[in-house]
Structure formats: C-alpha cells, structure tokens
Design a protein around this motif. Structure first.
Motif, PDB file in Angstrom:
ATOM      1  N   GLY A   1       0.817  -1.214   0.000  1.00 43.90           N
ATOM      2  CA  GLY A   1       0.000   0.000   0.000  1.00 43.90           C
ATOM      3  C   GLY A   1       0.845   1.257   0.000  1.00 43.90           C
ATOM      4  O   GLY A   1       0.554   2.214  -0.724  1.00 43.90           O
ATOM      5  N   SER A   2       1.908   1.248   0.799  1.00 40.40           N
ATOM      6  CA  SER A   2       2.779   2.427   0.853  1.00 40.40           C
ATOM      7  C   SER A   2       3.503   2.647  -0.467  1.00 40.40           C
ATOM      8  O   SER A   2       3.725   3.786  -0.891  1.00 40.40           O
ATOM      9  N   LEU A   3       3.875   1.560  -1.141  1.00 37.46           N
ATOM     10  CA  LEU A   3       4.534   1.686  -2.442  1.00 37.46           C
ATOM     11  C   LEU A   3       3.594   2.329  -3.457  1.00 37.46           C
ATOM     12  O   LEU A   3       3.998   3.202  -4.240  1.00 37.46           O
ATOM     13  N   ALA A   4       2.344   1.877  -3.458  1.00 39.07           N
ATOM     14  CA  ALA A   4       1.376   2.419  -4.416  1.00 39.07           C
ATOM     15  C   ALA A   4       1.177   3.914  -4.202  1.00 39.07           C
ATOM     16  O   ALA A   4       1.198   4.704  -5.162  1.00 39.07           O
ATOM     17  N   GLU A   5       0.984   4.337  -2.959  1.00 40.07           N
ATOM     18  CA  GLU A   5       0.740   5.758  -2.690  1.00 40.07           C
ATOM     19  C   GLU A   5       1.980   6.606  -2.956  1.00 40.07           C
ATOM     20  O   GLU A   5       1.888   7.721  -3.470  1.00 40.07           O
ATOM     21  N   THR A   6       3.140   6.074  -2.631  1.00 40.62           N
ATOM     22  CA  THR A   6       4.383   6.824  -2.870  1.00 40.62           C
ATOM     23  C   THR A   6       4.615   6.997  -4.361  1.00 40.62           C
ATOM     24  O   THR A   6       4.969   8.099  -4.825  1.00 40.62           O
ATOM     25  N   SER A   7       4.438   5.938  -5.140  1.00 46.53           N
ATOM     26  CA  SER A   7       4.641   6.022  -6.582  1.00 46.53           C
ATOM     27  C   SER A   7       3.618   6.957  -7.219  1.00 46.53           C
ATOM     28  O   SER A   7       3.966   7.750  -8.118  1.00 46.53           O
ATOM     29  N   ALA A   8       2.371   6.883  -6.792  1.00 49.20           N
ATOM     30  CA  ALA A   8       1.349   7.762  -7.347  1.00 49.20           C
ATOM     31  C   ALA A   8       1.680   9.222  -7.066  1.00 49.20           C
ATOM     32  O   ALA A   8       1.553  10.080  -7.956  1.00 49.20           O
ATOM     33  N   THR A   9       2.106   9.503  -5.845  1.00 54.02           N
ATOM     34  CA  THR A   9       2.449  10.884  -5.490  1.00 54.02           C
ATOM     35  C   THR A   9       3.637  11.386  -6.308  1.00 54.02           C
ATOM     36  O   THR A   9       3.639  12.520  -6.794  1.00 54.02           O
ATOM     37  N   ALA A  10       4.644  10.541  -6.457  1.00 52.91           N
ATOM     38  CA  ALA A  10       5.815  10.944  -7.238  1.00 52.91           C
ATOM     39  C   ALA A  10       5.445  11.241  -8.676  1.00 52.91           C
ATOM     40  O   ALA A  10       5.928  12.212  -9.276  1.00 52.91           O
ATOM     41  N   ALA A  11       4.564  10.421  -9.265  1.00 56.78           N
ATOM     42  CA  ALA A  11       4.132  10.653 -10.644  1.00 56.78           C
ATOM     43  C   ALA A  11       3.396  11.984 -10.762  1.00 56.78           C
ATOM     44  O   ALA A  11       3.635  12.761 -11.706  1.00 56.78           O
ATOM     45  N   LEU A  12       2.496  12.271  -9.836  1.00 59.41           N
ATOM     46  CA  LEU A  12       1.732  13.510  -9.891  1.00 59.41           C
ATOM     47  C   LEU A  12       2.628  14.732  -9.739  1.00 59.41           C
ATOM     48  O   LEU A  12       2.481  15.729 -10.456  1.00 59.41           O
ATOM     49  N   VAL A  13       3.543  14.665  -8.809  1.00 55.04           N
ATOM     50  CA  VAL A  13       4.459  15.807  -8.597  1.00 55.04           C
ATOM     51  C   VAL A  13       5.328  16.025  -9.842  1.00 55.04           C
ATOM     52  O   VAL A  13       5.529  17.164 -10.292  1.00 55.04           O
ATOM     53  N   ALA A  14       5.813  14.925 -10.427  1.00 57.42           N
ATOM     54  CA  ALA A  14       6.644  15.036 -11.625  1.00 57.42           C
ATOM     55  C   ALA A  14       5.861  15.659 -12.781  1.00 57.42           C
ATOM     56  O   ALA A  14       6.389  16.486 -13.529  1.00 57.42           O
ATOM     57  N   LEU A  15       4.603  15.286 -12.930  1.00 59.88           N
ATOM     58  CA  LEU A  15       3.785  15.857 -14.000  1.00 59.88           C
ATOM     59  C   LEU A  15       3.470  17.326 -13.735  1.00 59.88           C
ATOM     60  O   LEU A  15       3.427  18.126 -14.667  1.00 59.88           O
ATOM     61  N   ALA A  16       3.259  17.665 -12.463  1.00 65.59           N
ATOM     62  CA  ALA A  16       2.958  19.057 -12.137  1.00 65.59           C
ATOM     63  C   ALA A  16       4.153  19.970 -12.341  1.00 65.59           C
ATOM     64  O   ALA A  16       4.002  21.172 -12.594  1.00 65.59           O
ATOM     65  N   LEU A  17       5.357  19.417 -12.253  1.00 67.44           N
ATOM     66  CA  LEU A  17       6.564  20.228 -12.381  1.00 67.44           C
ATOM     67  C   LEU A  17       6.969  20.455 -13.834  1.00 67.44           C
ATOM     68  O   LEU A  17       7.897  21.190 -14.096  1.00 67.44           O
ATOM     69  N   GLY A  18       6.283  19.798 -14.780  1.00 63.35           N
ATOM     70  CA  GLY A  18       6.697  19.910 -16.179  1.00 63.35           C
ATOM     71  C   GLY A  18       6.371  21.261 -16.783  1.00 63.35           C
ATOM     72  O   GLY A  18       5.515  21.981 -16.323  1.00 63.35           O
TER      73      GLY A  18
END
Length: 269
Positions: free
Chosen positions: A252-269
């Motif tokens: 569960g922690s892996l899923a939430e961490t990966s999802a958050t990282a993806a969203l932050v990376a997309l927002a920073l583009g």
C-alpha cells in the motif's frame, strides 16, 4: 501430444484467474476471487497495472466531469484523489500510514511489524497521510487548472505507475516479512524478467497517454512514470532492509508513494 502437469501440481492460472486476482485484491470492485495460489498471484500481479488503469480512469473521469460542470480545479483534484481511496477501501492509504509508523518507530523489525499490525494510527502515520494527500491534491489542482484533459491524464498515469510498482515489488528475490497475509501470498511470485517487461510496457503506455499533448507530453509522461517507479523501488529496498521483507502494508505504501511521485513530476513539467 499435449503435456499434462504431474499429479499434485498446481495448474497455471488463466487470464481470467489473473484478472480476478488483480481486481479482487487491488480494488473494491465486486470481483470474486476464484483462486488464491501462486500461479494466480503471479498472473494477478503481472496484471496489476490493468487494475490501475481502471482506477485511474475512474478518478480522471470524476475530476474532469466536475471541472466540466463548472467546479474549480481544487474540487476536481479532491475528487480524483478521493475516488481511488474509495475504490481501494482506503487500504493503500492505511498501508502508507502503518509503514510510516513502523519506520518512524526506529525499532527492530519484529517490533516495527507489531506496530504496523495495530489498528490505530500513530503520529508518524497521521503526518505522512496528511502530507501525501496534500501533495496529491495540490499537484492535481495545478494540472486541472490547465484543463480537464491534463488533470485526468495525470490521474491515469499515477494509478498506472502505482500498480506497476507493486508488480516490481513482487519480483523473485523480494521476501515476505511475515509468513501470512497478502505479502506472503505474492512476494517473489513474479519472475524478474516478466516484472521488468511489465514496467517497460507500463512506461510505454504512459507515454502513449501523453502523446495527445505532443512529443514533449509523451516524453514528460514517460519520465514521470519512471520517476514514480524509482521512488517505489527506493522505498521497497528500505522496507526490505528494515522489516526483512514485504507485507500488505508495504504494498500500500509503495502504491501511494509512486502515485504521489508521478503527480508531482507531471505538475513540475
């Protein structure tokens, strides 16, 4: 002549068995599990990104619909974060909080695992949940501010990457921390090459979802997916060192961490 499995051998899982395992364990959708064995676990975790695609599609559709109905980007972002939580009964968020409490305790593996198994949430879990949810909503709100399509696309990408990180975490060589539970059922069930192939396919699929935004959109989405998988891998390795293996909470922690990282990376583009 058709080969038959030896007497007593467990037959391989069909695509239907794999999909039922993936959706039955990774979502709250009304899917009946027909098998709970290693072949089904292997197939199910290889199919995990497909479950992510459905969850992410629902999340993106909810946010886009609210935006098109006249809501602001913040409300659309909240909907896109709330729906995946509902579609997983909050299990991934609960796992994130439990792992934060276990890691934050700085206690030996056995004691940390006991802390994670308790039903209450400690201060480390509360703070981690708050910050992760804020980060997800903030990133999605920024993307929805650019329109329904960028926000919905980000929700899909995050869910895809989140479930792909689970496929990688189930690869051979990653042990379970406990002899029972979901972690023990799926730990080490996926061959390394198959897990890497799924990661490559998921990254390519993410790039494809970004293609309508142009070449930069495709490349940016692929990079976001890779960064999400990297974040999940770093957390996985830390959890294996601290706890001696993986548990359902770790997934569960892996899923939430990966999802958050993806969203932050997309927002920073």
């Amino acid at each position: 002549m058709t080969d038959t499995p030896p007497a007593g051998a467990t037959p391989g899982a069909s695509p239907g068995d794999a999909l039922r395992f993936a959706f039955g364990t990774l979502t709250a959708l009304p899917v009946r599990l027909t098998r709970w064995d290693r072949p089904a676990a292997r197939g199910g975790m290889l199919a995990a990104p497909l479950a992510g695609l459905v969850v992410g599609g629902c999340a993106g559709a909810a946010g886009a619909l609210l935006l098109l109905l006249g809501s602001g980007p913040l409300l659309a972002a909240v909907a896109s974060v709330a729906l995946p939580a509902a579609l997983t009964r909050g299990l991934h968020l609960d796992g994130l909080a439990d792992v934060a409490d276990g890691l934050g305790s700085a206690k030996p593996a056995d004691a940390a695992l006991r802390i994670m198994k308790q039903s209450d949430i400690g201060p480390f879990g509360v703070v981690t949940l708050l910050l992760v949810l804020l980060a997800q909503v903030a990133a999605l709100a920024e993307l929805y501010a650019d329109g329904a399509a960028p926000g919905a696309h980000a929700a899909v990408t995050a869910a895809l990457a989140a479930r792909c990180s689970l496929t990688l975490a189930c690869r051979a060589g990653v042990p379970p921390a406990r002899p029972e539970g979901l972690g023990a059922a799926v730990a080490g069930a996926v061959p390394v090459r198959a897990a890497l192939a799924v990661a490559a396919l998921t990254t390519a699929a993410a790039a494809g979802t970004g293609a309508p935004f142009g070449a930069y959109g495709a490349a940016h989405t692929a990079v976001a997916a890779l960064l999400a998988l990297l974040a999940g891998e770093l957390l996985l390795r830390h959890c294996v060192r601290r706890f001696g293996g993986v548990t359902g909470d770790v997934f569960g922690s892996l899923a939430e961490t990966s999802a958050t990282a993806a969203l932050v990376a997309l927002a920073l583009g």
